[in-house]
Motif scaffolding. Structure first.
Motif, PDB file in Angstrom:
ATOM      1  N   GLY A  37    -110.134 -97.245  -8.922  1.00 60.15           N
ATOM      2  CA  GLY A  37    -110.496 -96.235  -7.931  1.00 60.15           C
ATOM      3  C   GLY A  37    -109.370 -95.954  -6.965  1.00 60.15           C
ATOM      4  O   GLY A  37    -109.120 -94.796  -6.618  1.00 60.15           O
ATOM      5  N   THR A  38    -108.668 -96.991  -6.525  1.00 57.67           N
ATOM      6  CA  THR A  38    -107.552 -96.806  -5.603  1.00 57.67           C
ATOM      7  C   THR A  38    -106.425 -96.030  -6.266  1.00 57.67           C
ATOM      8  O   THR A  38    -105.864 -95.095  -5.680  1.00 57.67           O
ATOM      9  N   GLY A  40    -106.672 -94.011  -8.812  1.00 57.44           N
ATOM     10  CA  GLY A  40    -107.153 -92.649  -9.014  1.00 57.44           C
ATOM     11  C   GLY A  40    -107.118 -91.831  -7.743  1.00 57.44           C
ATOM     12  O   GLY A  40    -106.753 -90.653  -7.753  1.00 57.44           O
ATOM     13  N   TYR A  41    -107.456 -92.472  -6.630  1.00 57.68           N
ATOM     14  CA  TYR A  41    -107.420 -91.763  -5.344  1.00 57.68           C
ATOM     15  C   TYR A  41    -105.999 -91.361  -4.987  1.00 57.68           C
ATOM     16  O   TYR A  41    -105.751 -90.223  -4.561  1.00 57.68           O
ATOM     17  N   PHE A  42    -105.057 -92.278  -5.172  1.00 55.37           N
ATOM     18  CA  PHE A  42    -103.676 -91.945  -4.827  1.00 55.37           C
ATOM     19  C   PHE A  42    -103.086 -90.918  -5.782  1.00 55.37           C
ATOM     20  O   PHE A  42    -102.280 -90.082  -5.368  1.00 55.37           O
ATOM     21  N   ARG A  44    -104.826 -88.526  -7.167  1.00 58.59           N
ATOM     22  CA  ARG A  44    -105.420 -87.283  -6.706  1.00 58.59           C
ATOM     23  C   ARG A  44    -104.749 -86.797  -5.424  1.00 58.59           C
ATOM     24  O   ARG A  44    -104.468 -85.614  -5.262  1.00 58.59           O
ATOM     25  N   PHE A  45    -104.470 -87.727  -4.505  1.00 55.47           N
ATOM     26  CA  PHE A  45    -103.771 -87.376  -3.271  1.00 55.47           C
ATOM     27  C   PHE A  45    -102.368 -86.855  -3.562  1.00 55.47           C
ATOM     28  O   PHE A  45    -101.913 -85.887  -2.962  1.00 55.47           O
TER      29      PHE A  45
END
Length: 49
Positions: A37-38, A40-42, A44-45
């Motif tokens: 998740g981390t 994937g978040y970065f 996406r960011f």
């Protein structure tokens, strides 16, 4: 072989009771989900910027 960092007599949890092994499986699963998740978040960011 399951790794048990809190084991007092070794590094494996093969002889540990089932609830303790399931607890470690759940913790490993949670850590995996958190890492994915981390990342994937970065990603996406990074794509948004």
């Amino acid at each position: 072989m399951a790794f048990d960092p809190l084991s007092s007599n070794g590094k494996t949890a093969d002889g540990a009771p089932l609830p303790k092994r399931l607890l470690w499986m759940l913790s490993y699963w949670t850590m995996g989900v958190a890492v994915v998740g981390t990342v994937g978040y970065f990603i996406r960011f990074w794509i948004k910027t």
